[in-house]
Design a protein around this motif. Structure first.
Motif, short mmCIF file in Angstrom:
data_model
loop_
_atom_site.label_atom_id
_atom_site.label_comp_id
_atom_site.label_asym_id
_atom_site.label_seq_id
_atom_site.Cartn_x
_atom_site.Cartn_y
_atom_site.Cartn_z
N GLY A 209 0.83 -1.19 0.00
CA GLY A 209 0.00 0.00 0.00
C GLY A 209 0.86 1.24 0.00
N THR A 210 0.43 2.26 -0.75
CA THR A 210 1.19 3.50 -0.88
C THR A 210 0.68 4.54 0.10
OG1 THR A 210 -0.31 4.26 -2.62
CG2 THR A 210 1.64 3.02 -3.32
N ALA A 211 1.23 5.75 0.00
CA ALA A 211 0.91 6.81 0.96
C ALA A 211 -0.58 7.10 1.03
CB ALA A 211 1.68 8.08 0.60
N SER A 212 -1.27 7.03 -0.10
CA SER A 212 -2.68 7.40 -0.13
C SER A 212 -3.62 6.21 -0.26
CB SER A 212 -2.94 8.38 -1.28
OG SER A 212 -2.53 7.82 -2.51
N THR A 213 -3.07 4.98 -0.22
CA THR A 213 -3.90 3.79 -0.36
C THR A 213 -4.70 3.52 0.91
OG1 THR A 213 -2.29 2.76 -1.86
CG2 THR A 213 -3.87 1.30 -0.80
N SER A 214 -5.92 3.08 0.74
CA SER A 214 -6.72 2.63 1.88
C SER A 214 -7.53 1.41 1.45
CB SER A 214 -7.68 3.74 2.34
OG SER A 214 -8.43 3.30 3.45
N PRO A 215 -7.38 0.26 2.17
CA PRO A 215 -6.44 0.05 3.27
C PRO A 215 -5.02 -0.12 2.78
CG PRO A 215 -7.54 -1.99 2.77
CD PRO A 215 -8.17 -0.96 1.88
N ARG A 216 -4.09 -0.04 3.69
CA ARG A 216 -2.68 -0.27 3.37
C ARG A 216 -2.02 -0.92 4.58
NH1 ARG A 216 0.08 5.74 4.06
NH2 ARG A 216 -0.29 5.86 6.32
N ALA A 217 -0.87 -1.52 4.35
CA ALA A 217 -0.09 -2.12 5.43
C ALA A 217 0.95 -1.13 5.91
CB ALA A 217 0.58 -3.40 4.94
N LYS A 218 1.06 -0.98 7.22
CA LYS A 218 2.10 -0.15 7.81
C LYS A 218 2.94 -0.99 8.76
CE LYS A 218 -0.50 1.65 11.80
NZ LYS A 218 -0.97 2.85 12.51
N TRP A 219 3.98 -0.38 9.32
CA TRP A 219 4.87 -1.08 10.26
C TRP A 219 5.28 -0.10 11.34
CZ3 TRP A 219 7.19 -6.10 8.97
CH2 TRP A 219 8.06 -6.59 9.96
N ASP A 220 4.75 -0.28 12.55
CA ASP A 220 5.10 0.59 13.65
C ASP A 220 4.89 -0.15 14.97
OD1 ASP A 220 2.34 0.66 14.14
OD2 ASP A 220 2.08 2.71 13.43
N GLY A 221 4.86 0.57 16.06
CA GLY A 221 4.74 -0.06 17.37
C GLY A 221 3.33 -0.17 17.89
N SER A 222 2.34 0.08 17.05
CA SER A 222 0.95 0.08 17.49
C SER A 222 0.34 -1.31 17.43
CB SER A 222 0.13 1.03 16.60
OG SER A 222 -0.07 0.45 15.31
N THR A 223 -0.90 -1.40 17.91
CA THR A 223 -1.69 -2.63 17.76
C THR A 223 -2.82 -2.41 16.76
OG1 THR A 223 -3.10 -2.00 19.64
CG2 THR A 223 -1.17 -3.39 20.12
N ASP A 224 -2.64 -1.45 15.86
CA ASP A 224 -3.66 -1.15 14.86
C ASP A 224 -3.86 -2.34 13.91
OD1 ASP A 224 -3.81 1.33 15.98
OD2 ASP A 224 -2.58 2.32 14.46
N GLN A 225 -5.05 -2.44 13.37
CA GLN A 225 -5.38 -3.56 12.48
C GLN A 225 -4.46 -3.63 11.27
OE1 GLN A 225 -9.13 -3.29 10.40
NE2 GLN A 225 -9.36 -5.49 10.26
N ASP A 226 -4.00 -2.47 10.78
CA ASP A 226 -3.20 -2.45 9.55
C ASP A 226 -1.70 -2.48 9.82
OD1 ASP A 226 -3.02 0.08 10.62
OD2 ASP A 226 -3.45 1.15 8.76
N ASN A 227 -1.30 -2.70 11.08
CA ASN A 227 0.12 -2.77 11.41
C ASN A 227 0.63 -4.19 11.21
OD1 ASN A 227 2.70 -2.58 12.45
ND2 ASN A 227 2.04 -2.51 14.58
#
Length: 696
Positions: A209-227
């Motif tokens: 997924g790109t900057a403006s894509t929804s949904p997209r996959a991210k990578w961080d320290g959260s427990t968000d569904q898309d992490n």
């Protein structure tokens, strides 16, 4: 597979060890299969290596066979090819693990007793699976893999059983939720928890997924569904609670924010971008944590060539050095080089075009061989639209040219392919082409009867040094299947606290302008130690010397910032104590192109000769402050003596339509008219940054 933006889907390796390999303590003769002891083939990680239960290093070298992920819900090719013959041919050809794409939907159907007889099986060609459901076909195939010494990895390729499902960026879709995804993984793990034929699980194929894509996959320290980092941890922990012996593979994503940027940004230039599943930059900030089972974690990037998508790094005169420096190192290779975790390149492959794609594939193959990175080639299937396969259209004949390219990246010992099974040779009973792990290791290097020491490493050199450190590099011991690490000695003192598992080491805390003598010894898990390598004497730089062996000087030959040419003059100076190979040196002048026209570069004069100066203009994948491209300056040949410089190199850039630039804010430009040190023009020796800094 990775699709970039959209799309479809010999040197012996480890064979050189045969010359000095320790005698194996064999319980079976090579080529004679025995029934595998249940549970003796599980794997775990150790630094950047994958090892068996005895600590012996293994090398997973395989291929992908898709179809279970698609609407047919069964391997493609069974409409004409025979499942036993195809599987046996993979084993005979050195494929010791097969990555099998499936869908969450298929696993849930199996879980709920809804497996159907697939229409994609030709009963005449496959009497052994005629009338079987898709789950029964899979179980029959697992038994074949056990017979032939092949191990298996499952990959959730998509949420739905859809031929194009892999293009969806996340792991939930439609009626299939994230919880369904976890439940499917738990079910299949429990079903096969006692079968060490199935040794690895690839959590999800190519989240993106790109900057403006929804949904997209991210990578961080959260427990968000898309992490996706959190998804890897959650799925991994739930699987490992059922079977703590599984390898859990976590792929990367597509983009990762630059320093100081939040995931809320929708601006493309705020992110580092690469192939789907290939961006593991986030691991440095947010590593996956599997708790007590972190020694089951493997990171799994994907990488493809220009025929899949013409990425910016395939512009101009690119090569393995530029790919390693600009793409592989920052996105995933650092995990291996820094001994953080093993890598398994889950997908790579493509058409042999005799040109750029084959050049890329050869470069990546050589990287895999040099570092012994685990890999599963994409793919067996000839019906992969933008890569082709190892098999030709009859699903029987191998593409010999493509196989010849792959073969050096398949684990071999004494000229035979190595199984990941301790008892069953790769190819099964009576094979003449494969051996088992016990054939290679005997009872393992921990066996007290093993008294054969490894051979000494060779080729000890110092590719870099500063006033307080020396970097050493050496060639691995020839019997490296038994080597578990190296020790570095300065004089008679060992300087590494932990075993060095690679073939480089940096010794720090040294005095300036001081000579040191180094040797390196190899050792194995049984405690056997090699004789020392040949000694190397290295003198550190004087105090205040820049950290690299080169620096760049610059002057501006054009006082106007808004005309139709950029005219930098450059010098490369050798700041080290020994000669520099100019063919290993490259510089980058960062600028903005100010429009869509292509930019051409010219050498107007060079003291070393313009014929020796190589130029290419490289667009950045994402613009940064002061630059959307750089001019790379490198050299065809030549040696630069210590304390000397190249003399003037007068360069010029102009657009194809001769329109004006606006250089006022260009990162590498200054208004100096006499040569001065230029840290805004970084220099590299090989893949190492030796001078200056690129823009953030």
């Amino acid at each position: 597979m990775t699709v970039g933006l959209l799309g479809a889907a010999g040197t012996d390796v480890w064979a050189a060890d045969a010359a000095a390999a320790k005698p194996a303590v064999r319980s079976v003769e090579p080529g004679a299969a025995a029934d595998a002891a249940p549970g003796d083939d599980w794997l775990r990680t150790q630094g950047n290596k994958i090892v068996d239960a005895q600590g012996d290093e293994v090398w997973l070298t395989g291929a992908n066979w898709f179809g279970f992920n698609a609407g047919e819900r069964v391997f493609h090719g069974l409409w004409s090819g025979n499942i036993t013959e195809i599987t046996k041919s993979m084993a005979d050809r050195g494929i010791n693990i097969v990555r099998v794409p499936v869908s969450t939907q298929l696993l849930l159907e199996w879980k709920n007793g809804q497996a159907a007889v697939p229409s994609g099986v030709n009963a005449y060609a496959n009497p052994e699976i005629a009338g079987k459901t898709s789950l029964e076909v899979f179980d029959t195939w697992l038994a074949l893999c056990k017979r032939y010494g092949i191990k298996v990895m499952l990959d959730v390729h998509s949420a739905e059983a859809d031929n194009s499902g892999h293009v969806y960026p996340v792991w939930w879709k439609g009626s299939i939720t994230s919880e369904d995804f976890y439940t499917a993984w738990e079910w299949v793990t429990a079903r096969y928890k006692n079968d060490d034929t199935l040794v690895a699980m690839d959590v999800k194929n190519e989240p993106h997924g790109t900057a403006s894509t929804s949904p997209r996959a991210k990578w961080d320290g959260s427990t968000d569904q898309d992490n996706f980092k959190y998804v890897c941890e959650t799925a991994g922990k739930r699987m490992l609670a059922i079977n703590p012996n599984l390898l859990v593979l976590c792929e990367g994503i597509e983009i990762y924010p630059k320093a100081g940027v939040s995931w809320t940004s929708t601006t493309p230039t705020d992110y580092h971008s690469t192939w789907w599943g290939g961006n593991l930059r986030g691991v440095r900030d947010h590593p996956v944590d599997l708790g007590a089972h972190n020694d089951q974690l493997v990171y799994s990037p994907h990488d493809y060539g220009p025929l899949v998508h013409l990425q910016p790094w395939f512009t101009g005169d690119w090569n393995r050095t530029t790919l390693e420096r600009d793409v592989w190192d920052p996105n995933w290779l650092y995990l291996h080089k820094e001994n953080k975790a093993p890598l398994l390149i889950g997908e790579w492959g493509g058409f042999l075009d005799g040109g750029p794609n084959q050049k890329w594939m050869t470069a990546l193959r050589d990287l895999i061989v040099e570092h012994r990175i685990h890999q599963t080639f994409w793919c067996l299937n000839p019906n992969s639209g933008d890569t082709g396969g190892l098999l030709l259209g009859d699903w029987k004949t191998w593409d010999e040219e493509k196989y010849a390219l792959l073969k050096p990246a398949l684990w071999q010992h004494d000229g035979k392919f190595v199984s990941l099974d301790h008892e069953v040779p790769l190819g099964g009973s009576g094979t003449t082409t494969g051996v088992s792990l016990r054939d290679v290791y005997g009872d393992g290097p921990g066996d007290p009867t093993d008294t054969t020491a490894p051979t000494a490493p060779t080729g000890l050199t110092s590719p870099a040094k500063t006033s307080s450190s020396v970097t050493l590099s050496w060639t691995a011991s020839t019997d490296n299947v038994g080597v578990s690490g190296y020790d570095v000695y300065r004089g008679g003192t060992k300087v590494n606290a932990a075993p060095v598992t690679g073939t480089t080491y940096t010794d720090t805390g040294l005095a300036a302008s001081t000579a040191y003598s180094y040797t390196v010894r190899a050792h194995d898990a049984a405690g056997n130690v090699s004789t020392p390598s040949a000694a190397l004497s290295v003198t550190t730089e004087s105090a205040g010397t820049p950290s690299g062996a080169v620096k760049v000087r610059y002057k501006n030959n054009d006082s106007s910032a808004t005309d139709n040419a950029i005219r930098p003059s450059l010098q490369v100076a050798n700041t080290g104590a020994s000669a520099v190979d100019l063919s290993k040196v490259s510089l980058r002048y960062y600028f903005t192109r100010d429009g869509s026209a292509s930019v051409n570069a010219y050498c107007d004069y060079a003291a070393v000769g313009c014929a020796q100066v190589k130029l290419r203009v490289v667009p950045l994948s994402a613009p940064v402050a002061g630059a959307d491209a750089y001019l790379e300056v490198s050299f065809a040949a030549g040696s630069l003596a210590a304390g000397r410089d190249t003399g003037d190199i007068q360069l010029r850039m102009a657009k194809s339509d001769w329109s004006n630039f606006n250089e006022a804010n260009d990162y590498s430009r200054s208004t100096v008219t006499a040569y001065a040190d230029a840290p805004a023009i970084p220099a590299y020796t090989g893949t190492t940054l030796a001078w200056g800094a690129p823009p953030a």
